[in-house]
Design an enzyme around this catalytic site. Structure first.
Site, PDB file in Angstrom:
ATOM      1  N   SER A 123      48.834  55.460  53.489  1.00 39.21           N
ATOM      2  CA  SER A 123      48.616  54.574  52.437  1.00 39.21           C
ATOM      3  C   SER A 123      47.604  54.523  51.357  1.00 39.21           C
ATOM      4  CB  SER A 123      48.725  53.007  53.229  1.00 39.21           C
ATOM      5  OG  SER A 123      48.466  52.140  52.151  1.00 39.21           O
ATOM      6  N   ASP A 124      47.677  54.282  50.118  1.00 39.13           N
ATOM      7  CA  ASP A 124      46.800  54.177  49.028  1.00 39.13           C
ATOM      8  C   ASP A 124      45.704  55.315  49.080  1.00 39.13           C
ATOM      9  OD1 ASP A 124      48.272  51.579  48.989  1.00 39.13           O
ATOM     10  OD2 ASP A 124      46.745  50.585  49.828  1.00 39.13           O
ATOM     11  N   GLU A 161      66.115  35.184  53.873  1.00 39.88           N
ATOM     12  CA  GLU A 161      67.427  35.263  53.939  1.00 39.88           C
ATOM     13  C   GLU A 161      67.762  35.642  52.554  1.00 39.88           C
ATOM     14  OE1 GLU A 161      68.504  31.484  57.153  1.00 39.88           O
ATOM     15  OE2 GLU A 161      68.220  31.196  55.008  1.00 39.88           O
ATOM     16  N   ASP A 209      56.125  45.739  59.541  1.00 39.60           N
ATOM     17  CA  ASP A 209      54.619  46.264  58.947  1.00 39.60           C
ATOM     18  C   ASP A 209      53.677  45.268  59.142  1.00 39.60           C
ATOM     19  OD1 ASP A 209      53.461  48.501  56.918  1.00 39.60           O
ATOM     20  OD2 ASP A 209      52.977  46.486  56.352  1.00 39.60           O
ATOM     21  N   HIS A 262      44.816  53.237  56.234  1.00 40.59           N
ATOM     22  CA  HIS A 262      45.215  52.131  55.230  1.00 40.59           C
ATOM     23  C   HIS A 262      44.884  52.253  53.722  1.00 40.59           C
ATOM     24  CE1 HIS A 262      45.715  47.450  55.117  1.00 40.59           C
ATOM     25  NE2 HIS A 262      46.213  47.882  53.953  1.00 40.59           N
ATOM     26  N   TYR A 272      45.142  42.022  58.467  1.00 43.52           N
ATOM     27  CA  TYR A 272      46.179  40.908  58.371  1.00 43.52           C
ATOM     28  C   TYR A 272      45.842  39.548  58.973  1.00 43.52           C
ATOM     29  CZ  TYR A 272      48.950  44.434  55.483  1.00 43.52           C
ATOM     30  OH  TYR A 272      49.080  45.447  54.627  1.00 43.52           O
ATOM     31  N   VAL A 296      61.571  31.231  56.075  1.00 43.91           N
ATOM     32  CA  VAL A 296      62.663  31.897  56.493  1.00 43.91           C
ATOM     33  C   VAL A 296      63.747  32.173  55.164  1.00 43.91           C
ATOM     34  CG1 VAL A 296      64.905  31.452  57.574  1.00 43.91           C
ATOM     35  CG2 VAL A 296      62.907  31.091  58.669  1.00 43.91           C
TER      36      VAL A 296
END
Length: 340
Positions: A155-156, A286, A52, A125, A57, A282
């Site tokens: 969205s939104d 994880e 996504d 968006h 961004y 990371v």
């Protein structure tokens, strides 16, 4: 990792979506390219395929990093979701908003940054409250017919707008929305008033953003750790802290992270839900990937629901009044099958 069907489509996506808003170091925070690549490697190796992003961004850096990564891997393995609407430049009044002109321009720029010929899932968006929804639906359908987009999403946006759009698309033979992205977490349950019931009716998959409430539900603020949430935020109010304490208590009981409990709650609410899990390290990813192995009991769900309960307002609370149930069902409420 297991896979879910996205909305009423046949598209198979992983049960956790990787949020990439933090790919890039603009604004003084985020993951650099090498770290972003390592995060995507970790996600893909776990069976994740749903990425996504959005045109805005990190000023476009997120899409560029994803594009460079996917160019060196199997493009068809990944389901790339991006968004249009928000400004990526201030050159003219049509370089933002929901209008067709901006959609077409924004998609062309996203395709360049993503180094791909098509976008798997395109979200509107944020609703601008001026563009007719039929203009949006027709333009998205045209992009799908052109092969530049595979599926439409939103969205939104208010529930009534989404409902009108999907109904109109059904009548006109246009592509319908398959997913709805909204803020949703134990600290943000107001979508349950209108948006989520609407999504259930139309068979939309809900993709919650901020399912951990900006990190508040991890319990780190209870431990005195620092983060990007401002002290005056409602996410850190006494009420929110009380909800988080229940999350932490259940996590300790199960021997898992608080984030696992908060994320799994969004996945066990009785409707199609795929939380967006962002990561700039990371280790963060994880840990969050372990959520898929967690199962909350009915009692756990009950405790979390009660701690975070909201008023539905009118007409939701009105429908739940016993007198209303008696009048509308003639005393047979508990004996009649209900629709999900």
């Amino acid at each position: 990792m297991k896979y879910k069907l996205l909305g009423r489509s046949g598209l198979k996506v992983s049960e956790l979506c990787l949020g990439t808003m933090g790919f890039g170091t603009e604004a003084g925070w985020g993951a650099d390219k090498d770290t972003s690549f390592a995060i995507m490697d970790t996600y893909a190796n776990a069976g994740g395929n749903f990425l996504d992003t959005a045109n805005v961004y990190k000023l476009g850096t997120s899409e560029k990093i994803i594009g460079e990564y996917v160019a060196n891997h199997d493009r068809d393995y990944f389901v790339l979701a991006t968004k249009y609407s928000l400004k990526d430049n201030v050159t003219n009044p049509n370089a933002s908003g929901n209008n067709r002109k901006n959609m077409m321009r924004s998609v062309e720029e996203s395709l360049k940054r993503l180094k791909t010929d098509f976008i798997d899932l395109l979200y509107l968006h944020i609703w601008d409250n001026i563009t007719p929804i039929d203009e949006v639906m027709r333009a998205m359908d045209d992009l799908i017919k052109q092969g530049k987009v595979n599926y439409a999403a939103i969205s939104d946006t208010p529930a009534w707008v989404v409902a009108k759009g999907n109904t109109m698309a059904e009548l006109m033979g246009w592509s319908q929305f398959v997913a709805l992205q909204v803020e949703y977490s134990l600290l943000a349950r107001t979508p349950e008033r209108e948006l989520i019931p609407m999504a259930k009716h139309f068979g939309l998959t809900v993709t919650p953003w901020a399912p951990l409430a900006g990190g508040a539900l991890t319990g780190k603020y209870l431990r005195g750790e620092q983060g990007r949430i401002k002290p005056e935020s409602n996410r850190l109010s006494d009420h929110s802290a009380g909800i988080t304490k229940v999350v932490v208590r259940i996590a300790e009981e199960l021997g898992v992270s608080a984030s696992h409990v908060a994320l799994k709650w969004t996945m066990q609410q009785g409707f199609s839900s795929i939380p967006i899990v962002g990561a700039t390290k990371v280790a963060q990813l994880e840990d969050n990937l372990k959520t898929v192995d967690v199962e909350l009991s009915a009692e756990h769900i009950k405790q979390l629901n009660e701690a975070s309960a909201i008023t539905l307002g009118f007409p939701g609370d009105f429908f739940n009044e016993e007198a209303v149930k008696t009048n509308t069902f003639g005393g047979f409420y508990d004996k009649v099958e209900k629709r999900n």
